[in-house]
Design a protein around this motif. Structure first.
Motif, mmCIF file in Angstrom:
data_model
loop_
_atom_site.group_PDB
_atom_site.id
_atom_site.type_symbol
_atom_site.label_atom_id
_atom_site.label_comp_id
_atom_site.label_asym_id
_atom_site.label_seq_id
_atom_site.Cartn_x
_atom_site.Cartn_y
_atom_site.Cartn_z
ATOM 1 N N MET A 133 -4.758 -8.173 -16.438
ATOM 2 C CA MET A 133 -5.633 -7.102 -15.941
ATOM 3 C C MET A 133 -5.793 -7.117 -14.422
ATOM 4 N N LEU A 134 -5.929 -8.294 -13.837
ATOM 5 C CA LEU A 134 -6.139 -8.337 -12.389
ATOM 6 C C LEU A 134 -4.877 -7.916 -11.635
ATOM 7 N N ASN A 135 -3.707 -8.279 -12.201
ATOM 8 C CA ASN A 135 -2.457 -7.848 -11.561
ATOM 9 C C ASN A 135 -2.305 -6.336 -11.576
ATOM 10 N N MET A 136 -2.805 -5.715 -12.631
ATOM 11 C CA MET A 136 -2.700 -4.251 -12.729
ATOM 12 C C MET A 136 -3.514 -3.563 -11.629
ATOM 13 N N ALA A 137 -4.650 -4.150 -11.311
ATOM 14 C CA ALA A 137 -5.544 -3.505 -10.349
ATOM 15 C C ALA A 137 -5.042 -3.652 -8.919
ATOM 16 N N GLN A 138 -4.311 -4.743 -8.661
ATOM 17 C CA GLN A 138 -3.933 -5.024 -7.273
ATOM 18 C C GLN A 138 -2.491 -4.637 -6.969
ATOM 19 N N GLY A 139 -2.124 -4.747 -5.713
ATOM 20 C CA GLY A 139 -0.757 -4.460 -5.297
ATOM 21 C C GLY A 139 -0.542 -2.994 -4.960
ATOM 22 N N GLU A 140 0.726 -2.663 -4.781
ATOM 23 C CA GLU A 140 1.101 -1.293 -4.408
ATOM 24 C C GLU A 140 1.545 -0.536 -5.663
ATOM 25 N N PRO A 141 1.059 0.688 -5.847
ATOM 26 C CA PRO A 141 1.493 1.459 -7.021
ATOM 27 C C PRO A 141 2.961 1.864 -6.930
ATOM 28 N N ASP A 142 3.586 1.954 -8.097
ATOM 29 C CA ASP A 142 4.982 2.370 -8.164
ATOM 30 C C ASP A 142 5.038 3.897 -8.061
ATOM 31 N N PRO A 143 5.626 4.425 -6.987
ATOM 32 C CA PRO A 143 5.602 5.882 -6.800
ATOM 33 C C PRO A 143 6.356 6.641 -7.891
ATOM 34 N N ARG A 144 7.283 5.971 -8.612
ATOM 35 C CA ARG A 144 8.031 6.666 -9.658
ATOM 36 C C ARG A 144 7.123 7.053 -10.824
ATOM 37 N N HIS A 145 6.103 6.208 -11.088
ATOM 38 C CA HIS A 145 5.235 6.458 -12.241
ATOM 39 C C HIS A 145 3.917 7.120 -11.843
ATOM 40 N N ALA A 146 3.425 6.730 -10.665
ATOM 41 C CA ALA A 146 2.043 7.091 -10.354
ATOM 42 C C ALA A 146 1.867 8.583 -10.084
ATOM 43 N N ARG A 147 0.737 9.117 -10.484
ATOM 44 C CA ARG A 147 0.384 10.484 -10.105
ATOM 45 C C ARG A 147 -1.109 10.538 -9.787
ATOM 46 N N LYS A 148 -1.455 11.512 -8.933
ATOM 47 C CA LYS A 148 -2.855 11.601 -8.509
ATOM 48 C C LYS A 148 -3.417 12.946 -8.943
ATOM 49 N N ASP A 149 -4.607 12.909 -9.439
ATOM 50 C CA ASP A 149 -5.255 14.149 -9.853
ATOM 51 C C ASP A 149 -6.759 13.921 -9.706
ATOM 52 N N ARG A 150 -7.297 14.421 -8.601
ATOM 53 C CA ARG A 150 -8.688 14.087 -8.274
ATOM 54 C C ARG A 150 -9.678 14.648 -9.297
#
Lengths: 215, 490
Positions: free
Chosen positions: B431-448
């Motif tokens: 769980m802690l590894n998921m929260a930290q680091g840089e997101p993978d741009p291939r998967h990540a999406r933003k929707d405010r």
């Protein structure tokens, strides 16, 4: 008097249908066995409580006859036809082991019957016959992968529970009738086979990347 | 009042099937949830009178479980509105091309509301037969919710869920029959299965049949509750079901089956067989903790990880009731804290899945950067669910530990602490590894907009878990104490 005389053979026939189910690999033949089992169960309230038969018990018997003897087996047959899985079922447990397990289950059922003495049981075979059906059902569910065998196993398990209920606690209001809910589970499982061709081969799966994943 | 609690979700569920406009149909969810919660809150100030010839009544354990179900349903309903809107916008054809279809939204919403009706019935049932039917109904209502996505895997997970629950329910029915035999005595006609009548006549219950009834009900309801080794449906169903559904199943429905076990333990205690039931509960509780401690480390799917965490916490509940005394109080406190924390985590997990498009923990990085609120909630949820201070679960786990030490149950203490430590380590790694680091741009999406709607319910739940660790409202404390007292605890 005649009813009491017939009760014993009916219970023996119930046991034999379970043996047939455990030993058979043909889905059609297994469904016929559960059909017979349902018809025999429908007779149970009339034979076990012939002297104090109430309208409630008679209705439970007739309902069981209709539901377990005709409706559910017919639904299952139709589901198998639709899903095109009427061929012989491969049993991972082989053919000898189920029969050996049946012998063990029969011994265990008798032992349990002795450990749980039932005052005023309509027959001394009632509790062992019920336990044997329950154990057979559990074996069918746990020992065989195909979905149809699992549904048949659950039906047999349910029949065992019903055998005990109708024989041992007929006077407790509502509880026996609530068993219909279990038939609803059977109906939903049958629907699963029919509509979605579930073959019950899902084990514990490892997650994999899933492009279509939604949440 | 009790009938209103049952009828509100039941009738709204029916309405969901006939209302056509999607917006209006979705609005039924929070509307029914708010009405149910309002009546439920009123029950705290004006205890409802028994109904249905005593078959329906609200005692302390029932009130606790009902309030949890109602509150969690309200949070889940608010989340579900955004979730369903998102699903419709992103609708894609079934990916496997095998004729599997998503469950229609009307059935999804109807089933969700009937699930609430069934959960309510579980909480207010005072008759063992009715309780059994209500627990069975929760299983049936849950099936369309688990296979909502309509792919092959979700149908197979639903199949497994239904089969295991059906077997459990069948065994529990046999347990009810045994209870009826136990209550009949030698030659006497069977008494009713009403809880107050069974408690009043507990001294006359046949001990052999009562023990057998307890065993069957424990195994039967234990399968529904997710106690090891009957927990096998839980991880599969959890990984395939929408997270909002598992927030409810894990946070509230599993508790319903636990209530079934508590009821029979209550009867056993009154019959002088409390020790028999308690030892079995300790055994199943420890086994569940051990299974979770083995399965959690190395778990690659974060939703399955949360499912195994539920197995662990169900084990802690069983252990608490099994130890008795002060641990009974701890078990009820744990029920409240766990339900809130787990529901919060599942809702956040659903949002992370939306953001990152994968359930594989290894492919999820930088949730804090993608959505800071979700990221911090995920971290806080990790500390809450692993029983870290200052959250509510820390207090309840400590109370259970204290009771085990006071009873000199050193093996129990060892397994309990060892299991909790392994689980903490295993969950931290994922769980802690998921929260930290840089997101993978291939998967990540933003929707405010989606972030705002998805974060509000877990934020409230998280705040409640935190508050429970710092301050327990006197009314809640009193109900928990009363519930524990009914089970022979303090």
């Amino acid at each position: 008097m005649l009813a009491e005389l017939l009760l014993h053979p009916v219970l023996v026939l119930l046991v034999l249908t379970n043996l047939k189910l455990l030993g058979s690999s043909q889905p059609g033949s297994c469904i016929r066995a559960t059909r017979w089992q349902g018809c025999l169960l429908g007779l149970l309230p009339f034979l076990a409580h012939s002297e104090d038969l109430t309208w409630r018990l008679a209705a439970a018997g007739l309902g069981t006859l209709a539901l377990k003897g005709f409706v559910l087996p017919s639904l299952l047959s139709r589901a198998l036809r639709d899903a095109d899985t009427t061929r012989e079922v491969e049993t991972p447990a082989g053919y000898i082991w189920p029969l050996l397990a049946a012998m063990g289950a029969w011994g265990l059922a008798f032992w349990l019957g002795e450990q749980l003495p039932l005052a005023h049981a309509p027959s001394n075979l009632l509790v062992p016959a019920a336990f044997f059906a329950i154990l057979s059902g559990l074996f069918l569910i746990a020992g065989q992968k195909p979905a149809v065998s699992q549904v048949l196993g659950f039906l047999v398990l349910e029949n065992g529970v019903f055998t005990f209920g109708i024989g041992a606690v007929p006077e407790t209001p509502v509880v026996v009738e609530l068993g219909v809910l279990l038939d609803l589970f059977v109906a939903v499982l049958v629907m699963g086979i029919a509509r979605f061709h579930i073959h019950g081969e899902s084990g514990r799966r490892e997650p994999d990347p899933w492009p279509g994943l939604k949440d | 009042m009790l009938l209103a609690l049952l009828l509100i979700p039941f009738l709204t569920g029916l309405a969901a099937l006939v209302v056509r406009p999607p917006g209006l149909r979705r609005a039924l969810l929070p509307a029914a949830a708010a009405a149910h919660s309002a009546v439920c809150a009123a029950a705290w100030f004006h205890p409802p009178a028994p109904a249905g010839h005593g078959w329906l009544a609200l005692d302390a354990p029932g009130q606790l479980f009902l309030s949890l179900s109602s509150g969690l349903f309200l949070a889940a309903a608010c989340y579900a509105v955004g979730y369903l809107r998102r699903e419709t916008q992103a609708a894609t054809p079934p990916e496997d091309g095998l004729g599997f279809e998503p469950v229609p939204e009307a059935i999804f919403i109807g089933s969700l509301l009937w699930l609430l009706a069934a959960m309510t019935l579980v909480a207010v049932s005072q008759h063992f037969g009715l309780l059994w039917a209500a627990i069975g109904a929760t299983s049936l209502a849950g099936a369309p919710l688990i296979c909502f996505r309509g792919c092959r895997r979700s149908w197979e997970a639903t199949w497994k869920y239904l089969l295991v629950c059906a077997v459990g329910i069948a065994l529990a029915l046999l347990g009810n029959f045994f209870l009826a035999v136990a209550s009949a005595g030698a030659g006497a006609p069977a008494r009713s299965l009403l809880l107050p009548e069974l408690l009043a006549g507990a001294a006359g219950l046949n001990p052999v049949w009562l023990k057998a009834a307890f065993l069957l009900l424990l195994v039967g309801y234990g399968a529904r509750m997710g106690l090891a080794p009957m927990h096998t449906w839980l991880p599969d169903a959890c990984s395939e079901a929408p997270s909002v559904i598992f927030a409810l199943l894990s946070g509230a429905v599993l508790n319903g089956a636990f209530l079934g076990i508590l009821r029979i333990q209550q009867v056993c205690g009154a019959a002088g067989l409390g020790g028999f039931g308690r030892e079995l509960l300790v055994l199943f509780g420890l086994l569940s903790i051990v299974v979770a401690a083995i399965c959690i480390p190395g778990q690659a799917d974060y939703k399955r990880l949360l499912a195994y965490s539920s197995v662990e916490h169900m084990g802690i509940l069983a252990l608490g009731v099994g130890l008795g005394g002060g641990a009974g109080y701890g078990a009820f406190l744990h029920t409240v804290s766990h339900s809130l924390a787990k529901a919060m985590l599942f809702l956040v997990a659903g949002h992370i899945l939306f953001l990152c498009q994968t359930q594989l923990a290894a492919q999820v990085r930088g949730v804090r950067r993608l959505d800071p609120v979700a990221g911090w909630l995920w971290i806080a949820g990790f500390f809450a669910i692993t029983g870290s201070p200052p959250f509510g679960l820390f207090v309840s786990e400590l109370v259970i530990l204290q009771a085990a030490i006071a009873q000199h149950r050193w093996v129990v203490v060892g397994v309990y602490l060892g299991g909790l430590a392994l689980i903490f380590r295993g969950m931290a790694g994922v769980m802690l590894n998921m929260a930290q680091g840089e997101p993978d741009p291939r998967h990540a999406r933003k929707d405010r907009t989606a972030c705002l709607l998805a974060n509000a319910p877990p934020l409230v739940l998280g705040a409640l878990v935190l508050v429970l660790g710092l301050y327990l409202p006197p009314g809640l404390k009193e109900v928990i104490r009363e519930a524990a007292r009914l089970l022979g605890g303090t």
